[in-house]
Scaffold this active site. Structure first.
Site, PDB file in Angstrom:
ATOM      1  CG  HIS A   1      -4.364  -0.833  -3.778  1.00  0.00           C
ATOM      2  ND1 HIS A   1      -4.093  -0.603  -2.460  1.00  0.00           N
ATOM      3  CD2 HIS A   1      -3.821  -2.038  -4.073  1.00  0.00           C
ATOM      4  CE1 HIS A   1      -3.396  -1.633  -1.976  1.00  0.00           C
ATOM      5  NE2 HIS A   1      -3.215  -2.510  -2.930  1.00  0.00           N
TER       6      HIS A   1
ATOM      7  CG  ASP B   1      -6.393   2.093  -1.893  1.00  0.00           C
ATOM      8  OD1 ASP B   1      -7.122   1.111  -1.688  1.00  0.00           O
ATOM      9  OD2 ASP B   1      -5.152   2.042  -1.974  1.00  0.00           O
TER      10      ASP B   1
HETATM   11  C1  XUL Z   1      -1.125  -7.179   0.787  1.00  0.00           C
HETATM   12  C2  XUL Z   1      -0.216  -6.082   0.416  1.00  0.00           C
HETATM   13  C3  XUL Z   1      -0.717  -5.096  -0.571  1.00  0.00           C
HETATM   14  C4  XUL Z   1       0.325  -4.580  -1.499  1.00  0.00           C
HETATM   15  C5  XUL Z   1      -0.208  -3.693  -2.587  1.00  0.00           C
HETATM   16  O1  XUL Z   1      -0.595  -8.087   1.682  1.00  0.00           O
HETATM   17  O2  XUL Z   1       0.866  -5.981   0.947  1.00  0.00           O
HETATM   18  O3  XUL Z   1      -1.334  -4.063   0.093  1.00  0.00           O
HETATM   19  O4  XUL Z   1       1.311  -3.888  -0.802  1.00  0.00           O
HETATM   20  O5  XUL Z   1      -1.237  -4.265  -3.299  1.00  0.00           O
END
Ligand code: XUL
Ligand code: CO
Length: 439
Positions: free
Chosen positions: A101, A104
């Site tokens: 993300h 992150d």
């Molecule tokens: C949350 C989840 C996230 C997504 C990306 O449950 O799976 O981490 O994979 O935002």
């Protein structure tokens, strides 16, 4: 560059009899299964957030994780050091991909401008580390759920300023994903849903979500981003009801808003079980709709009602999961991303290796077993035989070809009271799967 995992060298394949906890027992990257190597079938990826950024805190207690790279005080220095530790880990583990993300990899600043500048400082370093190690970006995404501004959602927030902010964030996340050669871009709508319908215009919120996706598609085209867009279904948590509930709900949403050509699905095993399905079911639904794009490889705990994001060690589930992936002819530009975290009590840095090795071996063994089941064809043969009346008998052929109507079928049925059904043989099939698993 400082070494963070000094006691660990490159993880090698040693075979099923190995007693070395830091070796693969089943994952042999170069081994050919069918027409490609295990590495090419499995396309493993590490999730930046769980493995490098998070600290193991839960609603009842503080962080427990020993992560020396997160001890640095200056947020940008911390992001740099974390990136170096991340690539050391991934290179030693021997994965080809990672996912992140936006938040992150670089810290949030006081303003959006400052936050974007922070990203601009870190992305070139990540790009260099990618070049040095040959590790590629499977997908990027924007975190549109942690900051308090997303309290009511992002693209489905009742506040247009929040919609605009989320759009700005996706624009930047697409820019950096493109810059790093990301093969996909993920939307997980963590807060795109509702807590109560008493204050919610569900139709308007879903229309807005579609507008948001359309703008992302247009922007990707504008900047020449050729990666695949993925939507990751999840039924709930953190919202009570998430709009992208499961594969079927997302597919009908894409159909309604004419977005089906631009999106595939990122199926997460633990999200499948939260939705009351299993991993195979969600992969199957995606596959038969030409929408199986990628996988978040993890598992939940049926005794706990939330997204525990554990490393996948259930060989039954990975075997049937790989069965669907093989039937799909692979994941294309997608991969198996370990959206998984070590338990709060597994706090040593080396536990990160144990978790990933366990997950990689479990999927590798699942791949080999699934390949064998497909080669032998016993499941496919059984299923084909079960529906054979539609292909071998005239009445069945007429139904399938659309050559009949209720009147003709009624005449046929009136003449055919003694219907003979065959057994579903579930127990026989389960026993046979056990034979494959145990051989
Ligand atoms: C949350 C989840 C996230 C997504 C990306 O449950 O799976 O981490 O994979 O935002
Ligand atoms: Co996920």
């Amino acid at each position: 560059m400082k070494e963070y995992f000094k006691d660990v060298s490159k993880i090698e394949y040693e075979g099923a009899k190995s007693g070395n906890p830091l070796a693969f027992k089943y994952y042999n990257p170069e081994e050919i299964v069918g027409n490609k190597t295990m590495a090419d079938h499995l396309r493993f990826s590490v999730a930046y957030w769980h493995t490098f950024t998070e600290d193991g805190s839960d609603p009842f207690g503080a962080g427990t994780m020993q992560r020396p790279w997160n001890k640095i005080m200056d947020p940008l220095d911390k992001a740099r050091i974390r990136a170096e530790a991340a690539f050391e880990f991934m290179e030693k583990l021997g994965v080809d991909y990672f996912c992140f993300h936006d938040r992150d990899i670089a810290p949030e600043g006081d303003t959006l401008l400052e936050t974007n500048k922070n990203l601009e400082q870190i992305v070139p370093l990540i790009s260099d580390l990618m070049d040095e190690t040959g590790i590629d970006l499977l997908w990027g995404t924007a975190n549109l759920f942690t900051h308090p501004r997303f309290v009511h959602g992002a693209a489905t927030a009742p506040n247009a300023d929040v919609f605009a902010y989320a759009s700005a964030q996706v624009k930047k996340a697409l820019d950096i994903t493109n810059q790093l050669g990301g093969e996909n871009y993920v939307f997980w709508g963590g807060r795109e849903g509702y807590e109560t319908l008493l204050n919610t215009d569900m139709e308007f919120e879903q229309d807005n979500l579609a507008r948001f996706f359309e703008m992302a598609v247009d922007y990707a085209e504008k900047i020449g981003f050729e990666g695949q867009f993925l939507i990751e279904p999840k039924p709930k948590e953190p919202t009570k009801h998430q709009y992208d509930f499961d594969a079927a709900a997302v597919l009908s949403f894409l159909e309604k808003y004419d977005l089906k050509d631009n999106f595939k699905l990122n199926i997460e095993a633990n999200h499948a079980t939260l939705a009351g399905h299993n991993f195979q079911h969600e992969l199957y639904i995606a596959r038969i709709n030409d929408a199986l794009g990628s996988v978040d490889a993890n598992q939940g705990d049926k005794l706990l009602g939330w997204d525990t994001d554990q490393f996948p060690t259930n060989i039954y589930s990975t075997t049937l999961g790989m069965y669907e992936i093989l039937k799909n002819d692979g994941l294309g530009s997608g991969g198996l991303n370990f959206d998984a975290k070590v338990r709060r009590a597994s706090f040593k840095p080396v536990d990160l290796f144990y978790g990933h090795i366990a997950g990689m071996d479990t999927f590798a063994r699942g791949l080999k077993t699934a390949y064998k089941i497909l080669q032998d064809g016993f499941l496919e043969d059984f299923v084909e035989e079960r529906y054979s009346s539609y292909y071998e008998e005239e009445i069945g052929q007429k139904i399938v070809n659309g050559d009949t109507d209720l009147e003709e079928l009624a005449t046929y049925a009136l003449d055919n009271d003694d219907i003979e059904n065959s057994s579903g043989c579930q127990e026989l099939l389960e026993a046979k799967i056990n034979q494959y698993l145990l051989e």
